[in-house]
Design an enzyme around this catalytic site. Sequence first.
Site, PDB file in Angstrom:
ATOM      1  N   HIS A 253       0.875  -1.178   0.000  1.00 37.77           N
ATOM      2  CA  HIS A 253       0.000   0.000   0.000  1.00 37.77           C
ATOM      3  C   HIS A 253       0.907   1.222   0.000  1.00 37.77           C
ATOM      4  O   HIS A 253       1.212   1.792   1.046  1.00 37.77           O
ATOM      5  CB  HIS A 253      -0.894  -0.011   1.248  1.00 37.77           C
ATOM      6  CG  HIS A 253      -1.941   1.052   1.239  1.00 37.77           C
ATOM      7  ND1 HIS A 253      -2.374   1.676   2.382  1.00 37.77           N
ATOM      8  CD2 HIS A 253      -2.652   1.595   0.230  1.00 37.77           C
ATOM      9  CE1 HIS A 253      -3.309   2.568   2.074  1.00 37.77           C
ATOM     10  NE2 HIS A 253      -3.488   2.527   0.777  1.00 37.77           N
TER      11      HIS A 253
ATOM     12  N   SER B 184      -4.279   6.197   5.049  1.00 37.90           N
ATOM     13  CA  SER B 184      -5.066   7.213   4.356  1.00 37.90           C
ATOM     14  C   SER B 184      -4.795   8.615   4.918  1.00 37.90           C
ATOM     15  O   SER B 184      -4.754   8.807   6.133  1.00 37.90           O
ATOM     16  CB  SER B 184      -6.551   6.875   4.519  1.00 37.90           C
ATOM     17  OG  SER B 184      -7.312   7.743   3.737  1.00 37.90           O
TER      18      SER B 184
ATOM     19  N   LYS C 164       0.471   9.893   0.428  1.00 35.59           N
ATOM     20  CA  LYS C 164       0.963   9.056  -0.667  1.00 35.59           C
ATOM     21  C   LYS C 164       0.705   9.713  -2.021  1.00 35.59           C
ATOM     22  O   LYS C 164       1.602   9.831  -2.859  1.00 35.59           O
ATOM     23  CB  LYS C 164       0.284   7.667  -0.657  1.00 35.59           C
ATOM     24  CG  LYS C 164       0.641   6.799   0.523  1.00 35.59           C
ATOM     25  CD  LYS C 164       0.016   5.412   0.419  1.00 35.59           C
ATOM     26  CE  LYS C 164      -1.498   5.430   0.401  1.00 35.59           C
ATOM     27  NZ  LYS C 164      -2.121   5.998   1.595  1.00 35.59           N
ATOM     28  N   THR C 165      -0.540  10.121  -2.246  1.00 40.43           N
ATOM     29  CA  THR C 165      -0.894  10.694  -3.543  1.00 40.43           C
ATOM     30  C   THR C 165      -0.243  12.069  -3.715  1.00 40.43           C
ATOM     31  O   THR C 165       0.375  12.355  -4.742  1.00 40.43           O
ATOM     32  CB  THR C 165      -2.423  10.801  -3.674  1.00 40.43           C
ATOM     33  OG1 THR C 165      -2.976   9.487  -3.558  1.00 40.43           O
ATOM     34  CG2 THR C 165      -2.831  11.389  -5.013  1.00 40.43           C
TER      35      THR C 165
ATOM     36  N   ASP D 231      -0.918   4.493  -5.174  1.00 43.41           N
ATOM     37  CA  ASP D 231      -1.544   3.778  -4.057  1.00 43.41           C
ATOM     38  C   ASP D 231      -1.178   2.303  -3.878  1.00 43.41           C
ATOM     39  O   ASP D 231      -1.129   1.845  -2.741  1.00 43.41           O
ATOM     40  CB  ASP D 231      -3.060   3.891  -4.190  1.00 43.41           C
ATOM     41  CG  ASP D 231      -3.792   3.628  -2.890  1.00 43.41           C
ATOM     42  OD1 ASP D 231      -3.455   4.271  -1.884  1.00 43.41           O
ATOM     43  OD2 ASP D 231      -4.685   2.776  -2.868  1.00 43.41           O
TER      44      ASP D 231
ATOM     45  N   ARG E  43     -13.179  13.103  -3.463  1.00 39.15           N
ATOM     46  CA  ARG E  43     -12.157  12.420  -4.253  1.00 39.15           C
ATOM     47  C   ARG E  43     -12.229  12.720  -5.739  1.00 39.15           C
ATOM     48  O   ARG E  43     -13.306  12.951  -6.287  1.00 39.15           O
ATOM     49  CB  ARG E  43     -12.331  10.898  -4.095  1.00 39.15           C
ATOM     50  CG  ARG E  43     -12.077  10.375  -2.718  1.00 39.15           C
ATOM     51  CD  ARG E  43     -10.638   9.958  -2.549  1.00 39.15           C
ATOM     52  NE  ARG E  43     -10.372   9.488  -1.201  1.00 39.15           N
ATOM     53  CZ  ARG E  43      -9.257   8.855  -0.830  1.00 39.15           C
ATOM     54  NH1 ARG E  43      -8.317   8.619  -1.716  1.00 39.15           N
ATOM     55  NH2 ARG E  43      -9.075   8.478   0.408  1.00 39.15           N
TER      56      ARG E  43
END
Length: 530
Positions: free
Chosen positions: A215, A233, A237-238, A252, A317
């Site tokens: 992940h 979350s 990461k993004t 992801d 999102r």
Amino acid sequence: MSLTANGLLADLGITDARIHLNPGVDELYRHAIRLGEGVQAATGPLTVRTDKTGRSPKDRFIVEDDLTRDTVWWEGFNHPTTPAVFDGLREKMIRHAQHSELFVQQVFAGTDPEQRIAVRMVTEMAYHSLFVRNMFVRPTPEELQDFQAGWTVLNLPSFKADPAVDGVRSETFILVNFTEKMILVGGTQYAGENKKGIFGVLNFLLPGRGVMPMHCSANVGEGGDVALFFGLSGTGKTTLSADPSRKLIGDDEHGWTDTGIFNFEGGCYAKVINLNPEAEPAIYRTTRTYGTVLENVVLGEDGTPDLNDGSLTENTRSAYPITQIDNIQPGSVAGHPKNVVFLTADAFGVLPPLSRLTPEQTMYQFISGFTAKIPGTEQGVTEPSPTFSACFGAPFMPRHPGEYARLLAQKVQDSGAAVWLVNTGWTGGMYGQGKRMSIAHTRALINAALNGALDDVPFEREPFFNLEIPTTVPGVPDEVLNPRAAWADQQAYDETARKLARMFRDNFRRFEAGVDPAVTACMPDPDQQG
Ligand code: ATP
Ligand code: MN
């Protein structure tokens, strides 16, 4: 309707539905709007509202049978169910689907042809079909000619379970059956279930082949150096993988094989709440691009997305194909990582903005999987709440965390990658007193680590977690580097650090038996002096 789709779902017993096979973007916009699922924003994206605005991990079950009985870790989020429960719900869903309208996308999970699985995504919502098209790897026309689905996902949000008779917990369910190679989803419109369901499948299958499923996001520098960014979350990461100076591999989910890294996906799923166009230009642009799916973003009167409006959810999102990002790695595959970054958004403001991990600390932090959420709207709750999620993704990891940790440790050792812990959360005090680390500082810290700028600077040891902190980093004020020094009240820092240290220790107890004593020895020490 596509005539070529006749019989496409006959093996499931769905013989009389209107089936749209591999519809494209224009077509899916039309269907989604016709079905009342959403509207087109003035800036281009298909904009939808969903009933559930996040995943439902408590309603996810894995069928326990000969294949999974001794291979799945039946703790945490891996709730067992029986083949009978699965068969019962499948039968009801198929009856529900007969005579309905369905969308089928034939896609791959995995950019590496040797590791990927072929998936048939059967959805009731047109917007899910666009989401899947954006998020998974789309086959070439040749690959579509003889496409053989290994796995099937049947996702019918309008089908709701009856917990009293169906053997599940609520109206909402996600049932994973490894023997039948099938996932059933009902009672939730949240599109993220489609992608995380298949993620869980790869996370089960790949370790058996010596491939580490992760992940994490990934990108690659000019010189070919690969970096991975693990994190729960909201940890970045993004955000941090979309760095204009590095090529994006994915945001992801990735696998690490004997030759390097490959993306599981063909798209990204970015949080867009309060998105700042200057700090995150690439992601911002996707909210103004045709083909994007915007979930639970509120549109202003002129039809323009209002990214500051969290009235439907804070978890707004944007789902877009990776090709919407300018600087991407062709094919989304690359070599072995040179750097591995663990991201944590520590709302206690205790962990250093950047520290370097030993191999044992790497396993300790990986199994701990810490982040801390800011206090929610619940009355009387003013403290951040810690989350410990093994492998930085416990809800998606069917096997024992120790299995993934050992695979990662082996890969890190073989590749010689450096491992860093980065706190993208609070600094100068816990949530309420301090502030969130600036994205610019986090980026500067990470870039210094990736570019080798920290190879020759002196490090100091922080006492509670025994972490190595650089004493100087180009482009970052020195006082940001040491969290204790960044707090106005150092005694308050010590108290908070001790509290967090105890939380880490409490969490790790259940893993102690399964790991090397050298890993357990990395537990933080609340009795240290600041
Ligand atoms: P998910 O697994 O849910 O996709 P993620 O790890 O990809 O989560 P992001 O989508 O990158 O998380 O979310 C990070 C959020 O935190 C973004 O909204 C970003 O703007 C915000 N943020 C604020 N400060 C920072 C920072 N210093 N570093 C990274 N992100 C930050
Ligand atoms: Mn993300």
